[in-house]
Design a protein around this motif. Structure first.
Motif, short mmCIF file in Angstrom:
data_model
loop_
_atom_site.label_atom_id
_atom_site.label_comp_id
_atom_site.label_asym_id
_atom_site.label_seq_id
_atom_site.Cartn_x
_atom_site.Cartn_y
_atom_site.Cartn_z
N UNK A 1 -17.91 53.92 15.53
CA UNK A 1 -16.76 53.01 15.63
C UNK A 1 -17.00 51.66 14.99
N UNK A 2 -18.21 51.12 15.12
CA UNK A 2 -18.48 49.79 14.56
C UNK A 2 -18.41 49.80 13.04
N UNK A 3 -18.87 50.89 12.42
CA UNK A 3 -18.83 50.99 10.96
C UNK A 3 -17.39 51.11 10.47
N UNK A 4 -16.60 51.95 11.11
CA UNK A 4 -15.20 52.10 10.70
C UNK A 4 -14.45 50.78 10.90
N UNK A 5 -14.72 50.13 12.02
CA UNK A 5 -14.08 48.84 12.29
C UNK A 5 -14.48 47.80 11.25
N UNK A 6 -15.71 47.90 10.76
CA UNK A 6 -16.19 46.96 9.74
C UNK A 6 -15.33 47.03 8.47
N UNK A 7 -14.92 48.24 8.09
CA UNK A 7 -14.05 48.38 6.92
C UNK A 7 -12.79 47.55 7.11
N UNK A 8 -12.15 47.72 8.25
CA UNK A 8 -10.89 47.01 8.52
C UNK A 8 -11.10 45.52 8.65
N UNK A 9 -12.06 45.12 9.45
CA UNK A 9 -12.24 43.69 9.72
C UNK A 9 -12.63 42.93 8.46
N UNK A 10 -13.51 43.51 7.66
CA UNK A 10 -13.91 42.83 6.43
C UNK A 10 -12.74 42.75 5.44
N UNK A 11 -11.98 43.82 5.37
CA UNK A 11 -10.82 43.79 4.47
C UNK A 11 -9.84 42.69 4.89
N UNK A 12 -9.55 42.62 6.18
CA UNK A 12 -8.58 41.64 6.67
C UNK A 12 -9.10 40.21 6.52
N UNK A 13 -10.42 40.06 6.51
CA UNK A 13 -11.02 38.73 6.32
C UNK A 13 -11.11 38.34 4.85
N UNK A 14 -10.69 39.25 3.95
CA UNK A 14 -10.74 38.96 2.53
C UNK A 14 -12.03 39.37 1.85
N UNK B 1 -18.00 48.50 0.62
CA UNK B 1 -19.37 48.94 0.90
C UNK B 1 -19.43 49.70 2.22
N UNK B 2 -18.73 49.21 3.24
CA UNK B 2 -18.69 49.90 4.54
C UNK B 2 -18.02 51.27 4.39
N UNK B 3 -16.95 51.33 3.59
CA UNK B 3 -16.28 52.61 3.34
C UNK B 3 -17.25 53.61 2.71
N UNK B 4 -18.03 53.15 1.74
CA UNK B 4 -18.98 54.05 1.07
C UNK B 4 -20.08 54.52 2.03
N UNK B 5 -20.49 53.66 2.94
CA UNK B 5 -21.51 54.07 3.92
C UNK B 5 -20.97 55.10 4.89
N UNK B 6 -19.66 55.08 5.11
CA UNK B 6 -19.05 56.03 6.05
C UNK B 6 -18.93 57.43 5.46
N UNK B 7 -18.80 57.54 4.15
CA UNK B 7 -18.47 58.82 3.52
C UNK B 7 -19.45 59.94 3.85
N UNK B 8 -20.78 59.72 3.87
CA UNK B 8 -21.66 60.84 4.24
C UNK B 8 -21.35 61.43 5.62
N UNK B 9 -20.91 60.58 6.57
CA UNK B 9 -20.53 61.11 7.89
C UNK B 9 -19.26 61.94 7.77
#
Length: 303
Positions: free
Chosen positions: A218-231, A238-246
């Motif tokens: 959950x923290x990794x997926x949330x990182x995608x959203x939170x970082x995007x919203x923060x600009x 980068x977080x999206x790419x780290x999620x892809x193997x899962x």
């Protein structure tokens, strides 16, 4: 009830822990909820496809929703999933889940039967009229064989309490079209249902995701959203790419077992999948363990 400004972010379709009789395991369900909330998610979706809704009778579905509402305790919105084939059964579930305190409903298209567009419109319109709760449409044509066309969504989006759509389709062009035709409809939200497309959906103006991998990371997926919203778009990508193997592990076993197996490997006991689905092979479990190790998700004594 869901406030429109709260329909956003990462909403995991939580897995449903079961006991030896394949009934909802309350202790396990509460543990899953605390795990995803600790990861910073923005909502909890109970009785989705990862939650094996199809395997639960009405009593177990009601129990899962009631436990989830109680366990979440208002910290984030609770979305209760409806996967009924008939309009009558969907309305019964909608009214039941509203009584149990769900904040919103996530309504899947029918399966097995093949309604035409007018029948599909009538189905969702009748469900919407039966409840005061906001409705997030759930499009998953790969599983149901019924697809919400862009034209149909444009009509449905004008129903007051149909407030968004989760698109679980590998056809990303359809998500883009959903976003285009609903841009002028106040407060209508489009969310990704494919974990490969979270960043891309946000980039096109989407509001978030319903991501099965958020059960596990959950923290990794949330990182995608939170970082995007923060600009921080580079950080989000980068977080999206780290999620892809899962996400790539989904085919290690029969859907939807893999996220359940992952949680068991992580030391969060959630029981077996509901038969006829069975757990991954020992070889695949070891491969899962390696993916989880790369994401630092194994218990410290195993890492």
């Amino acid at each position: 009830m869901l406030k429109m400004e709260d329909l956003k972010g990462v909403i995991p379709p939580i897995i449903t822990p079961v006991d030896d009789q394949e009934n909802v395991d309350e202790k396990g369900l509460r543990a899953v909820i605390e795990h995803v909330l600790a990861g910073g998610v923005h909502g909890v979706f109970v009785m989705g496809s990862n939650g094996e809704f199809y395997a639960m009778d009405e009593e177990n579905q009601r129990r899962a929703v009631a436990i989830t509402v109680d366990a979440v305790g208002g910290r984030v919105p609770v979305y209760a999933g409806i996967g009924a084939i008939t309009t009558k059964a969907a309305i019964r579930a909608a009214q039941s889940f509203e009584e149990l305190g769900a904040d919103a409903l996530t309504v899947l298209t029918p399966m097995f039967i093949k309604p035409n567009e007018e029948e599909m419109y009538g189905h969702f319109a009748a469900i919407a009229a039966s409840t005061a709760l906001p409705i997030l449409i759930y499009n998953n044509p790969g599983k149901t064989t019924n697809n919400i066309s862009v034209k149909l969504l444009e009509r449905l989006a004008h129903i007051d309490n149909i407030v968004g759509i989760k698109n679980t389709s590998m056809d990303f062009a359809q998500t883009v079209e959903y976003l285009r035709v609903t841009r002028e409809i106040p407060n209508f939200k489009v969310l990704s249902g494919i974990d490969y497309y979270i960043y891309a959906t946000l980039a096109y103006g989407g509001s978030g995701c319903v991501a099965g991998t958020a059960n596990v990371a959950p923290a990794l997926v949330t990182e995608i959203y939170e970082k995007f919203m923060a600009g921080d778009h580079a950080g989000a990508l980068e977080a999206q790419m780290r999620l892809i193997p899962l996400r790539n592990t989904y085919d290690y076993g029969s859907f939807p077992v893999v996220m359940k197996d992952c949680l068991n490997v992580m030391g969060i006991p959630v029981g077996s999948p509901v038969r006829p689905i069975t757990s991954c092979t020992p070889e695949r479990l070891e491969a899962l363990r390696n993916v989880l190790a790369d994401l630092n998700l194994l218990p410290k004594e195993e890492a």
